[in-house]
Design a protein around this motif. Structure first.
Motif, PDB file in Angstrom:
ATOM      1  N   TYR A  52       6.121   2.686  13.371  1.00 49.34           N
ATOM      2  CA  TYR A  52       5.240   1.979  12.436  1.00 49.34           C
ATOM      3  C   TYR A  52       5.909   0.770  11.797  1.00 49.34           C
ATOM      4  O   TYR A  52       5.503   0.307  10.738  1.00 49.34           O
ATOM      5  CB  TYR A  52       4.697   2.930  11.364  1.00 49.34           C
ATOM      6  N   GLU A  53       6.929   0.259  12.440  1.00 54.93           N
ATOM      7  CA  GLU A  53       7.561  -0.956  11.942  1.00 54.93           C
ATOM      8  C   GLU A  53       6.619  -2.138  12.133  1.00 54.93           C
ATOM      9  O   GLU A  53       5.941  -2.252  13.147  1.00 54.93           O
ATOM     10  CB  GLU A  53       8.866  -1.207  12.686  1.00 54.93           C
ATOM     11  N   ASN A  54       6.597  -2.994  11.144  1.00 58.68           N
ATOM     12  CA  ASN A  54       5.740  -4.162  11.209  1.00 58.68           C
ATOM     13  C   ASN A  54       6.201  -5.116  12.303  1.00 58.68           C
ATOM     14  O   ASN A  54       7.381  -5.467  12.368  1.00 58.68           O
ATOM     15  CB  ASN A  54       5.792  -4.891   9.863  1.00 58.68           C
ATOM     16  N   ARG A  55       5.295  -5.526  13.179  1.00 63.76           N
ATOM     17  CA  ARG A  55       5.645  -6.447  14.252  1.00 63.76           C
ATOM     18  C   ARG A  55       4.567  -7.505  14.405  1.00 63.76           C
ATOM     19  O   ARG A  55       3.388  -7.272  14.134  1.00 63.76           O
ATOM     20  CB  ARG A  55       5.816  -5.692  15.577  1.00 63.76           C
ATOM     21  N   LEU A  56       5.005  -8.661  14.863  1.00 64.77           N
ATOM     22  CA  LEU A  56       4.083  -9.780  15.035  1.00 64.77           C
ATOM     23  C   LEU A  56       3.252  -9.609  16.300  1.00 64.77           C
ATOM     24  O   LEU A  56       3.752  -9.190  17.336  1.00 64.77           O
ATOM     25  CB  LEU A  56       4.862 -11.094  15.120  1.00 64.77           C
ATOM     26  N   LYS A  57       1.978  -9.951  16.189  1.00 59.52           N
ATOM     27  CA  LYS A  57       1.086  -9.973  17.337  1.00 59.52           C
ATOM     28  C   LYS A  57       0.494 -11.366  17.487  1.00 59.52           C
ATOM     29  O   LYS A  57       0.322 -12.100  16.510  1.00 59.52           O
ATOM     30  CB  LYS A  57      -0.049  -8.960  17.203  1.00 59.52           C
TER      31      LYS A  57
END
Length: 435
Positions: free
Chosen positions: A409-414
């Motif tokens: 659930y780590e924040n990642r760019l899309k």
């Protein structure tokens, strides 16, 4: 005036990435919440759960002291936007009651503070609260997040060893808005001509550690940019970054709406002119021109190959053709089918109407029927608004953040791409950045 310059210097910080929603199946829940990042991931996990199973089943789970979202003295609670409690595993008597007036021992209106923070998308709140395991009242750091237009949820960790991290997107938002608002006051004090002279000075008070004030007219003409003087007087309304995101188009559409936050990839003069992810905030000075300030976030991956971008466009255009061939209702049914032809977990189709209400999301069916037009990301952007704008303009790419369940659930760019299907449906697909 000196205090203003000092503020600008103090607000220049180094930031890293944090948090947003999620979408695929194979997940590894956060079992031991023992750090601030674990806390953020735990709340993201709960948000994902609610959007997958639906609001009511999720609230039932959050209310269960023996449920999967009660892990020792760390648990999920939920409220609606008005402050009415929806779920609390250790205080079932709260349910259905408005708790905005609830205070901690120091008089902090903690639920009101959390609600106001959630209205901005997400963020941290500190207060004191009873530990359900020890019965002691201790300092608590909470992280809260807006799920959709109607409600929000949160969780917290106890102890005085935790504090709001300097790397949080919330502090970045405060820094950017504070710097731009300060520059706005300066413009009104000295006038446009003198202000632009100062903003264009590489050694001036508004150019500190790579941070600077940029200015542009409402037609896209650059007015100030201390590190790229060759851009002054040129029109950048059609300028795009290395991944095809329209820097010029997004900032102009945002300026016409009164300003706000947006994302792009840009050359960082303090990192050897390396292309890095950047968050900027803009504010119109008047009807003629706009000022802004940005911060680089070097930890965010920004790699999207040409093949990936091409596949995104092809996926959306294939879905658009399906709408044209089978009609809107049949297409929405197909897009919502988790076993359907448009439900590849790596790049699936989702759809919203022009008001921002979700029409299709096969991996997060709990989102369907909910409106996300006013749901803001941690870094300040309204992603659904930009997707709609891009679709109305004939299609386009934009960035947004999602919590990736395959990376805890780590924040990642899309990178997302959207087009308009028919007169009133926006078709979109997105993909995570490549390492």
């Amino acid at each position: 005036m000196l205090h203003r310059y000092l503020i600008v210097g103090v607000l220049v910080l180094v930031f890293s990435t944090c948090c947003f929603a999620a979408e695929t199946e194979a997940i590894s829940p956060v079992q031991n919440v023992s750090s601030v990042q674990d806390l953020v991931n735990f709340v993201n996990e709960a948000s994902f759960y609610s959007q997958k199973v639906g609001k009511d089943p999720a609230l039932a789970m959050y209310s269960d002291p023996n449920g999967s979202f009660t892990r020792g003295n760390v648990y999920i609670w939920a409220y609606d936007i008005s402050g009415i409690n929806l779920a609390h595993p250790f205080h079932p008597e709260y349910k259905g009651k408005n708790k905005l007036s609830l205070t901690d021992p120091d008089g902090k209106r903690m639920i009101a503070m959390m609600r106001d923070t959630a209205l901005n998308g997400s963020g941290f709140v500190t207060y004191k609260y009873e530990d359900p395991i020890t019965g002691k009242t201790e300092p608590k750091l909470a992280y809260v997040k807006r799920v959709d237009e109607n409600w929000w949820l949160g969780s917290g960790i106890y102890g005085d060893a935790y504090s709001i991290p300097n790397s949080s997107p919330e502090l970045m938002r405060n820094s950017l808005t504070g710097t731009v608002n300060d520059a706005f006051v300066y413009v009104n004090e000295v006038g446009k001509k003198q202000a632009l002279k100062v903003f264009n000075n590489q050694t001036g008070p508004y150019t500190v550690n790579g941070s600077y004030i940029f200015g542009f007219s409402m037609n896209g003409t650059t007015l100030s940019h201390p590190f790229s003087p060759d851009k002054i007087g040129s029109n950048e309304s059609t300028f795009t970054d290395i991944n095809g995101v329209s820097i010029g188009g997004e900032k102009l559409s945002l300026a016409k709406e009164g300003g706000g936050f947006w994302y792009y990839v840009y050359i960082n003069p303090d990192a050897g002119n390396k292309h890095e992810f950047k968050v900027s905030y803009i504010k119109p000075v008047d009807e003629e021109w706009v000022i802004g300030n940005g911060r680089y976030v070097p930890d965010v991956q920004v790699n999207f190959s040409p093949d990936v971008r091409e596949n995104l466009v092809m996926k959306v255009e294939e879905a658009k053709s399906y709408v044209n061939e089978h009609g809107k209702s049949a297409a929405i049914q197909e897009f919502n089918d988790p076993n359907g032809s448009f439900s590849d977990p790596e790049m699936f189709i989702y759809a919203v109407d022009l008001n921002g209400t979700v029409l299709a999301n096969s991996f997060l069916p709990g989102r369907v029927g909910q409106n996300y037009f006013n749901v803001q990301e941690p870094y300040g952007k309204y992603p659904v608004r930009q997707m709609i704008t891009n679709a109305k303009n004939g299609g386009g790419f934009t960035y947004y953040f999602y919590a990736d369940p395959k990376s805890g659930y780590e924040n990642r760019l899309k990178l997302g791409y959207s087009e308009l299907a028919g007169d009133d449906m926006v078709i979109s697909a997105g993909v995570f950045a490549q390492p």
